[in-house]
Write a protein that holds these residues in place. Structure first.
Motif, PDB file in Angstrom:
ATOM      1  N   LEU A 119       0.794  -1.179   0.120  1.00  0.00           N
ATOM      2  CA  LEU A 119      -0.008   0.003  -0.013  1.00  0.00           C
ATOM      3  C   LEU A 119       0.934   1.333   0.076  1.00  0.00           C
ATOM      4  CD1 LEU A 119      -2.740  -0.546   2.630  1.00  0.00           C
ATOM      5  CD2 LEU A 119      -2.919  -0.823   0.350  1.00  0.00           C
TER       6      LEU A 119
ATOM      7  N   ARG B 201      -8.300   3.014  -4.397  1.00  0.00           N
ATOM      8  CA  ARG B 201      -6.954   2.558  -4.292  1.00  0.00           C
ATOM      9  C   ARG B 201      -6.769   1.420  -3.226  1.00  0.00           C
ATOM     10  NH1 ARG B 201      -3.026   7.751  -5.004  1.00  0.00           N
ATOM     11  NH2 ARG B 201      -4.137   8.376  -6.771  1.00  0.00           N
ATOM     12  N   LEU B 202      -7.362   1.859  -1.967  1.00  0.00           N
ATOM     13  CA  LEU B 202      -7.074   0.632  -1.105  1.00  0.00           C
ATOM     14  C   LEU B 202      -8.003  -0.552  -1.109  1.00  0.00           C
ATOM     15  CD1 LEU B 202      -6.263  -0.159   1.967  1.00  0.00           C
ATOM     16  CD2 LEU B 202      -8.270   1.526   2.824  1.00  0.00           C
TER      17      LEU B 202
ATOM     18  N   THR C 171      -0.483   6.846   2.049  1.00  0.00           N
ATOM     19  CA  THR C 171      -1.777   7.481   2.638  1.00  0.00           C
ATOM     20  C   THR C 171      -2.751   6.434   2.891  1.00  0.00           C
ATOM     21  OG1 THR C 171      -1.371   9.385   1.375  1.00  0.00           O
ATOM     22  CG2 THR C 171      -3.629   9.123   1.989  1.00  0.00           C
ATOM     23  N   GLU C 172      -2.576   5.159   1.742  1.00  0.00           N
ATOM     24  CA  GLU C 172      -3.487   4.178   1.934  1.00  0.00           C
ATOM     25  C   GLU C 172      -3.246   3.559   3.450  1.00  0.00           C
ATOM     26  OE1 GLU C 172      -2.395   4.554  -1.095  1.00  0.00           O
ATOM     27  OE2 GLU C 172      -4.105   5.756  -1.736  1.00  0.00           O
TER      28      GLU C 172
ATOM     29  N   HIS D 190      -8.555   7.629  -2.484  1.00  0.00           N
ATOM     30  CA  HIS D 190      -7.866   6.879  -1.851  1.00  0.00           C
ATOM     31  C   HIS D 190      -8.602   5.443  -1.144  1.00  0.00           C
ATOM     32  CE1 HIS D 190      -4.166   9.209  -1.973  1.00  0.00           C
ATOM     33  NE2 HIS D 190      -4.941  10.077  -1.993  1.00  0.00           N
TER      34      HIS D 190
END
Ligand code: CA
Length: 233
Positions: free
Chosen positions: A155, A201-202, A158-159, A198
Motif C-alpha cells: 500500500l 486505491r485501498l 496514505t492508504e 484513496h
C-alpha cells in the motif's frame, strides 16, 4: 510511532521539560502558551492528543476543554489535563468537563509518557505502535506491513494510514471530513473526493486476497471497516 501532541502550557520551564520528553518518546510536539493559540492551531489541524494546562492566561484549560467537547469535530480528540491542583474536587471537575485523564504537577516525565501512551491506546489507537488484527488482515505500524491471510499487501503511505485509522476504529462510520481531519490532518485544503480516490486505491489493493469488502461505503455517511460482511449500502 509518532503521535501529534498539542501541548498548551504557559510556563517556559515546564514547556521545555514536556517537549524534551515527548520528543524523546517519538512524538511530534506543537507547543502553544494559551488557549486562544491552541484553538487556532486546532482549527488548522486536529492533533492526536491535547495535553492541556488548567491554569492559563486568558481562557482557562477547563474552558477550552469544555469548548472542544462541545464541538463535533473536536470531540473525539483525547485530552489530558495538567495542573498544580491536586484535590479530589478539581480532579472530578476536570474529568466531568471532558478530560480523559489528569496529571498533577509536579509529575515525573516517565509518568507523563506512560499516561499519554495509555490514553492513546484507549482513544487514538491509530497513533500507537500496536499491531491491529481484524477481519483476516494484520497491520503492523512498526514494520509498516500488512498481511492478508499469508500474503503481503503493498500500500502507498496514505492508504496505509487510512487503513490503519479505519481498522483501529473498526465498525465505526467516519465521514469524509472526519477522515480528512484524522488521517490527512487537513480538513480545509484537501477536497472530500480525495478520500474517495484513496478508498478506491485501498480496495483495489485488497481485492487480490478478497479483503476489499471489509472497506464499506455507508451511503450518505462515509466509510467504515467492518467484518460483518453486510454492506449497508
Ligand atoms: Ca499554567
Amino acid at each position: 510511532m509518532t503521535a501529534q501532541i498539542l501541548v498548551v502550557e504557559d510556563e517556559p520551564a515546564i514547556q521545555v521539560l514536556i517537549a524534551a520528553n515527548l520528543t524523546r518518546a517519538g512524538h511530534e510536539v506543537v507547543m502553544v502558551a494559551d488557549a486562544e493559540a491552541a484553538q487556532r492551531q486546532i482549527n488548522l489541524a486536529l492533533p492526536d492528543l491535547i495535553l492541556l494546562d488548567w491554569m492559563l492566561p486568558g481562557m482557562s484549560g477547563i474552558e477550552l476543554a469544555r469548548r472542544l467537547r462541545g464541538e463535533e469535530r473536536t470531540r473525539p480528540v483525547p485530552i489530558i489535563m495538567l495542573t498544580a491542583r491536586g484535590d479530589e474536587h478539581d480532579k472530578i471537575l476536570g474529568l466531568e468537563t471532558g478530560a480523559d485523564d489528569y496529571i498533577t504537577k509536579p509529575f515525573s516525565p516517565r509518568e507523563l509518557v506512560a499516561r499519554i501512551k495509555a490514553v492513546l491506546r484507549r482513544l487514538a489507537p491509530q497513533a500507537t505502535d500496536d499491531a491491529v488484527d481484524l477481519g483476516g488482515l494484520r497491520l503492523d505500524p512498526v514494520t509498516h506491513r500488512i498481511h492478508a491471510g499469508g500474503q503481503l499487501v503493498s500500500l502507498g503511505p496514505t492508504e496505509f494510514r487510512l487503513l490503519h485509522f479505519l481498522m483501529a476504529h473498526g465498525e465505526r462510520v467516519h465521514s469524509r471530513s472526519q477522515l480528512l481531519d484524522r488521517v490527512w490532518g487537513d480538513h480545509v485544503f484537501v477536497e472530500e473526493r480525495t478520500v474517495d480516490v484513496h478508498i478506491r486505491r485501498l480496495r483495489a489493493a485488497l481485492e487480490a486476497t478478497g479483503h476489499d469488502a471489509l472497506i464499506q461505503t455507508v451511503r450518505g455517511s462515509g466509510y467504515r471497516f467492518s467484518t460483518s460482511g453486510k454492506v449497508a449500502d
